[in-house]
Design an enzyme around this catalytic site. Structure first.
Site: not given
Ligand code: FPP
Length: 247
Positions: A21, A69
Site C-alpha cells: 500500500d 480496486n
Molecule cells: C496500493 O497503493 C497498490 C495497489 C493497488 C497496486 C499494487 C500494484 C503494484 C505494486 C504494481 C503491480 C504489481 C505486480 C505484482 C506486477 P495505492 O494505489 O492504494 O496507494 P495509496 O493508498 O497511497 O493511494
C-alpha cells in the site's frame, strides 16, 4: 546487501503475505502521477521477492489488485493491468532462473484478456519450479473467495460428493483459492494503514500482523528482513498460555 546476522535462519515463516500500500501517496510526494507510484512499486515487488527467496521463505503472497480496486478511475485500472502484463512478460525469465513458481488467486476470468493469458502462460512456464512460490492476488477479495467456496461446497453436497458431516477446517480449506498452501504466519502492510482490507480473512486467522509506515515503493528487502526479525521475537501461543509453551 547481506542478510543480517540477527535473522534466525531456523525460524523463517514459511508463508508471508503482503498488502502493498502507498503507491499513490508515494507518487504524490514526488509530484508525479499515481501510475509512477505503481511503476516504482514493481521495483519493490522484485526486491521483496528476491529478499524472501534469499532467506528461505517458501510462499510469498502479494495483494496486487483487489475486487474493490475495479472502482478506481478507468485510466488507473488500465495502467495497472498493462503494468501487470509487461511485468509478468519481462520477469518470467528471472522467475525461471531463480526457481520461483508463479501462481495467481482471484477472479482471474474477470481480468482483461491478455492479462489472464499472460498470467496463464507464466504460471505454466514456471509450474515445475520448487524454490519459492510467488502468489499474486488479482481481482481478489476474501469475501468473494469464501462465498465462492461455499457455493461450490453446497453444490458438492447437493451432488452427494460431500456429506455435511465430513465438513471440517481442512475440507473447507480445500475449497479456497489457497487450497494446498499453508496459512501465512506473517502479514505485512505498508503505508501506515491498520486494516486487513478483505485479504485472506480465513487464512490469516492466526497470522502475526506487522504494520510499517513505509510506503510500498520505499519498502526494500532489508525492510522485509526487519519484519521477519520482529516476527521471530513474537510468542505464538495459539490460545495456550505462555507457561504451557515453555514447559
Ligand atoms: C496500493 O497503493 C497498490 C495497489 C493497488 C497496486 C499494487 C500494484 C503494484 C505494486 C504494481 C503491480 C504489481 C505486480 C505484482 C506486477 P495505492 O494505489 O492504494 O496507494 P495509496 O493508498 O497511497 O493511494
Amino acid at each position: 546487501m547481506p542478510i543480517p546476522e540477527s535473522l534466525d535462519r531456523n525460524k523463517i515463516p514459511e508463508h508471508i503475505a503482503i498488502i502493498m500500500d502507498g503507491n499513490g501517496r508515494w507518487a504524490k510526494k514526488n509530484n508525479k502521477a499515481r501510475v509512477f507510484g505503481h511503476k516504482n512499486g514493481v521495483k519493490s515487488v522484485r526486491e521483496v521477492t528476491e529478499g524472501a527467496a534469499e532467506c528461505g521463505v517458501k510462499y510469498l503472497t502479494l495483494y496486487a489488485f483487489s475486487t474493490e480496486n475495479w472502482n478506481r478511475p478507468k485510466s488507473e485500472v488500465n495502467a495497472l493491468m498493462q503494468l501487470l502484463v509487461t511485468t509478468i512478460g519481462k520477469e518470467t525469465k528471472t522467475l525461471q532462473k531463480n526457481n520461483i513458481r508463479l501462481l495467481a488467486i482471484g477472479d482471474l476470468e474477470n481480468l482483461p484478456g491478455n492479462c489472464n493469458s499472460e498470467l496463464q502462460r507464466a504460471m505454466k512456464e514456471t509450474a515445475n519450479n520448487d524454490g519459492m512460490t510467488l502468489i499474486l492476488a488479482l481481482s481478489y477479495s476474501s469475501k468473494w473467495e469464501i462465498l465462492n467456496a461455499v457455493r461450490r461446497l453446497l453444490n458438492d453436497v447437493k451432488d452427494q460428493d460431500l456429506s455435511e458431516f465430513e465438513l471440517n477446517e481442512q475440507v473447507f480449506n480445500s475449497y479456497l483459492c489457497t487450497a494446498g498452501i499453508p496459512d501465512p504466519e506473517l502479514l505485512i502492510r505498508t503505508s501506515g494503514e491498520y486494516r486487513i482490507s478483505n485479504f485472506l480473512l480465513w487464512q490469516l486467522a492466526y497470522a502475526e500482523l506487522y504494520f510499517t509506515s513505509k510506503l510500498w515503493p520505499d519498502f526494500k528487502r532489508e525492510d522485509l528482513w526487519e519484519a521477519i526479525i520482529d516476527y521471530q521475537g513474537r510468542e505464538r501461543r495459539f490460545g495456550k498460555t505462555s507457561e504451557q509453551l515453555t514447559s
